[in-house]
Design an enzyme around this catalytic site. Sequence first.
Site, mmCIF file in Angstrom:
data_model
loop_
_atom_site.group_PDB
_atom_site.id
_atom_site.type_symbol
_atom_site.label_atom_id
_atom_site.label_comp_id
_atom_site.label_asym_id
_atom_site.label_seq_id
_atom_site.Cartn_x
_atom_site.Cartn_y
_atom_site.Cartn_z
ATOM 1 N N ARG A 82 0.840 -1.194 0.000
ATOM 2 C CA ARG A 82 0.000 0.000 0.000
ATOM 3 C C ARG A 82 0.876 1.245 0.000
ATOM 4 N NH1 ARG A 82 -1.910 0.759 4.364
ATOM 5 N NH2 ARG A 82 -1.254 -1.070 5.520
ATOM 6 N N TYR A 210 -1.530 -3.569 -6.729
ATOM 7 C CA TYR A 210 -1.370 -4.233 -5.428
ATOM 8 C C TYR A 210 -2.661 -4.222 -4.607
ATOM 9 C CZ TYR A 210 -0.313 -5.229 -0.643
ATOM 10 O OH TYR A 210 -0.376 -5.765 0.619
ATOM 11 N N LYS A 219 -9.759 -2.526 1.431
ATOM 12 C CA LYS A 219 -9.508 -1.395 2.321
ATOM 13 C C LYS A 219 -10.271 -0.134 1.874
ATOM 14 C CE LYS A 219 -7.119 -3.727 5.182
ATOM 15 N NZ LYS A 219 -5.860 -4.306 4.976
ATOM 16 N N HIS A 239 -10.735 -2.663 11.208
ATOM 17 C CA HIS A 239 -9.620 -3.495 10.710
ATOM 18 C C HIS A 239 -9.371 -4.616 11.722
ATOM 19 C CE1 HIS A 239 -5.133 -3.501 9.213
ATOM 20 N NE2 HIS A 239 -5.845 -4.420 8.600
ATOM 21 N N SER A 261 -1.479 -3.718 10.170
ATOM 22 C CA SER A 261 -1.076 -4.591 9.062
ATOM 23 C C SER A 261 0.182 -5.383 9.429
ATOM 24 C CB SER A 261 -0.803 -3.743 7.824
ATOM 25 O OG SER A 261 -1.960 -2.994 7.512
ATOM 26 N N CYS A 263 0.593 -7.617 11.710
ATOM 27 C CA CYS A 263 0.831 -7.745 13.149
ATOM 28 C C CYS A 263 0.051 -8.899 13.765
ATOM 29 C CB CYS A 263 0.510 -6.428 13.856
ATOM 30 S SG CYS A 263 1.714 -5.136 13.473
ATOM 31 N N ASP A 290 -9.420 -9.988 8.590
ATOM 32 C CA ASP A 290 -8.894 -8.641 8.312
ATOM 33 C C ASP A 290 -9.902 -7.518 8.573
ATOM 34 O OD1 ASP A 290 -6.494 -7.229 7.340
ATOM 35 O OD2 ASP A 290 -7.741 -6.596 5.660
ATOM 36 N N ARG A 379 2.156 -12.155 -0.738
ATOM 37 C CA ARG A 379 0.819 -12.487 -0.235
ATOM 38 C C ARG A 379 0.228 -13.701 -0.938
ATOM 39 N NH1 ARG A 379 -1.707 -8.910 3.828
ATOM 40 N NH2 ARG A 379 -0.045 -7.411 4.201
HETATM 41 P P1 GTP Z 1 -2.414 -7.890 7.235
HETATM 42 O O1 GTP Z 1 -2.901 -8.922 6.291
HETATM 43 O O2 GTP Z 1 -1.344 -7.028 6.668
HETATM 44 O O3 GTP Z 1 -3.506 -7.066 7.818
HETATM 45 O O4 GTP Z 1 -1.607 -8.663 8.419
HETATM 46 P P2 GTP Z 1 -2.081 -9.552 9.680
HETATM 47 O O5 GTP Z 1 -2.411 -8.650 10.825
HETATM 48 O O6 GTP Z 1 -3.117 -10.528 9.270
HETATM 49 O O7 GTP Z 1 -0.729 -10.299 10.106
HETATM 50 P P3 GTP Z 1 -0.335 -11.856 9.971
HETATM 51 O O8 GTP Z 1 -1.168 -12.742 10.825
HETATM 52 O O9 GTP Z 1 -0.249 -12.197 8.539
HETATM 53 O O10 GTP Z 1 1.127 -11.828 10.601
HETATM 54 C C1 GTP Z 1 2.166 -11.010 10.103
HETATM 55 C C2 GTP Z 1 3.501 -11.542 10.544
HETATM 56 O O11 GTP Z 1 3.570 -11.592 11.974
HETATM 57 C C3 GTP Z 1 3.781 -12.952 10.043
HETATM 58 O O12 GTP Z 1 5.108 -13.040 9.588
HETATM 59 C C4 GTP Z 1 3.537 -13.813 11.254
HETATM 60 O O13 GTP Z 1 4.319 -14.988 11.236
HETATM 61 C C5 GTP Z 1 3.930 -12.897 12.414
HETATM 62 N N1 GTP Z 1 3.154 -13.228 13.643
HETATM 63 C C6 GTP Z 1 1.812 -13.429 13.730
HETATM 64 N N2 GTP Z 1 1.432 -13.776 14.990
HETATM 65 C C7 GTP Z 1 2.561 -13.772 15.734
HETATM 66 C C8 GTP Z 1 2.853 -14.056 17.123
HETATM 67 O O14 GTP Z 1 1.974 -14.374 17.929
HETATM 68 N N3 GTP Z 1 4.149 -13.937 17.520
HETATM 69 C C9 GTP Z 1 5.144 -13.585 16.643
HETATM 70 N N4 GTP Z 1 6.392 -13.509 17.116
HETATM 71 N N5 GTP Z 1 4.925 -13.336 15.321
HETATM 72 C C10 GTP Z 1 3.668 -13.422 14.883
HETATM 73 C C1 SPV Z 2 -3.045 -4.670 5.132
HETATM 74 O O1 SPV Z 2 -2.084 -4.038 4.684
HETATM 75 O O2 SPV Z 2 -3.579 -4.404 6.245
HETATM 76 C C2 SPV Z 2 -3.601 -5.802 4.372
HETATM 77 C C3 SPV Z 2 -3.160 -6.003 3.008
HETATM 78 O O3 SPV Z 2 -4.472 -6.501 4.872
HETATM 79 S S1 SPV Z 2 -3.934 -4.864 1.928
HETATM 80 O O4 SPV Z 2 -5.101 -5.492 1.341
HETATM 81 O O5 SPV Z 2 -2.993 -4.519 0.897
HETATM 82 O O6 SPV Z 2 -4.356 -3.682 2.654
HETATM 83 MN MN MN Z 3 -5.002 -5.797 6.956
#
Ligand code: GTP
Ligand code: SPV
Ligand code: MN
Length: 594
Positions: A82, A210, A219, A239, A261, A263, A290, A379
């Site tokens: 983004r 993207y 979003k 979110h 994002s 996290c 999400d 992704r």
């Molecule tokens: P968006 O799709 O961008 O909104 O991201 P998201 O909030 O869904 O994050 P996602 O679950 O994909 O995790 C992002 C990164 O954080 C990945 O590389 C995970 O492996 C890492 N991660 C997720 N949960 C944990 C956790 O409990 N501990 C740690 N150390 N890392 C984590």
């Molecule tokens: C984020 O960035 O929080 C995502 C991926 O979930 S996107 O759809 O690009 O916003």
């Molecule tokens: Mn997101």
Amino acid sequence: MRASHFPFPSHAMPTQLAALKQWVESVAGLTQPQAIHWCDGSDAENAKLIDLMLATGDLIKLNEKTHPNCYLHRSSPSDVARVEHLTFVCTSKEVDAGPNNHWMSPADAHAKMDALYAGCMRGRTMYVVPYCMGPIDSPLARCGVEITDSPYVVANMRIMTRMGAPALARIEREANFVRGLHSIGDLNPDRRFIMHFPEELAIQSFGSGYGGNALLGKKCHALRIASYQARNEGWLAEHMLIVGIENPKGETHYVAAAFPSACGKTNLAMLIPPEGYRRDGWKVWTVGDDICWMRPGSDGRLYAINPEAGYFGVAPGTSAKTNPNALAMLNKDAIFTNVGVTADNQPWWEGLPEGVPVKDWQGRDYDKANGPAAHPNSRFTVSAVNCPSYTAHAEDAQGVPLSAIVFGGRRESLVPLVFEARDWTHGVLVGAAMASETTAAATGAVGVVRRDSMAMKPFAGYNFGDYFNHWLSFDKPGAKLPKVFHVNWFRKGSDGKFLWPGFGDNLRVLEWMLKRVGGDAGAVETPIGHIPKADDLNTAGLDLPAAVLDQLLAVDRAGWQAEMQAIGEYFAGYGERTPAPLAAEQQRIAASLS
Ligand code: GTP
Ligand code: SPV
Ligand code: MN
């Protein structure tokens, strides 16, 4: 110039809705496509699009034996995330967009975009994509139409939304839809803008393919435009993931959690319980990973739907150890964007214990010197029903009732593993005060702590001062609001390693929260909220030294004094739009810390 695969004479548009026909005609007049195709969402249509993209190189087929019906897309190397600095909220008054957004006047934004769109689809097919965000029969769902010249966007929208004929039928009934116009243009970052016109229920995006910039249902619609609509209509567009936690008695409680994002939302939404919990009968059900739309039901509780139909998740870090459910759902029918590949053409990213990358995300021979094989924001796109923990309650038209709302950020220091807000107003403060280290999900520096209220800094379609006020307004007579918590899975020790094991073990923290909701778990009261004592958390089977757990649950008074002062300054930045109860709450907590 590509030949048109879907010629469609405009007098034969498959709709009688005059507003829609006129809009499509006017966009075609401006962008001058070679052909127009109205998407019906059918398998046959999707197969044709895939063939087209295989022919043009937009998609590469992956190993059919290990990953049937899976494809790789390599984006332009400068179009991988983004672009918050190029994302605008265009309200007639600047103050309505707020200091949390970049603003442009609607007239200036339209002039800029019209110039970019003029003739931009010459030689291309224009796809008209009707979609519904949320279960097609849900009163909480809302529809939109995205016009795009990218078949990759169409294929992703088909997975991420309820796209095609049923959505068009609902749009014709309601005669009300969000108008999204997208063109990949020439992918030049200097000619890239993501514009939102909440007062017109319109989105205009140019120059990027993207996810968050181009899949306009996500979003742009489901957060920026929807948050604006939600404020006017008395609901919330957030979110947040939505997850169901089933205890050994067979009772399921739903939790919504807002993390910025990259996290941890997808991971928490698909969590697999630790072994002891599995043995005792705990189960976890995924409703969404999400976005969450929620509104009060007649019983006073908040009910939530996932407006999406698929997951657009972060690939790196996804493994059988961290997120086995996600790994299992990626074995078929998935689109991968910007991952590496192995010699036998399987997708590969950092964090997978097996496999060796031979090509990186740009298609170069893999060489460590060039950086990771998969882009850090690479992704996958996959249908929600592919996930082993998917629950049919994701289709509940009225949504699922929430027992808890969780806020969380990525903070290597200061912020404890978990704390509970005293009441709703304190909970709104906890969400509004959230901060997190930036990630690769947006362009710009990574690892910089910034305030990210409710994980909505990049996504709220209006002034955060008004948004905080809207959140506070849900606390009214008869409301049975969820309890509010804050978590931090990302505390680090002096060796730079995470202190908390995270992933499946996060269920231990969720269990404490749900016991607090039921009134049968202990805590100590601190100025920042209620925190579990070491014995209040189930750590059986965890290799976690007592000193580390104490560190995770400690409140660093001096650190929090500084944090509360920074939060006060942050709120002051919203001027007279900062709700008085929020400022008062900040002062109360600051005073009790000193
Ligand atoms: P968006 O799709 O961008 O909104 O991201 P998201 O909030 O869904 O994050 P996602 O679950 O994909 O995790 C992002 C990164 O954080 C990945 O590389 C995970 O492996 C890492 N991660 C997720 N949960 C944990 C956790 O409990 N501990 C740690 N150390 N890392 C984590
Ligand atoms: C984020 O960035 O929080 C995502 C991926 O979930 S996107 O759809 O690009 O916003
Ligand atoms: Mn997101």
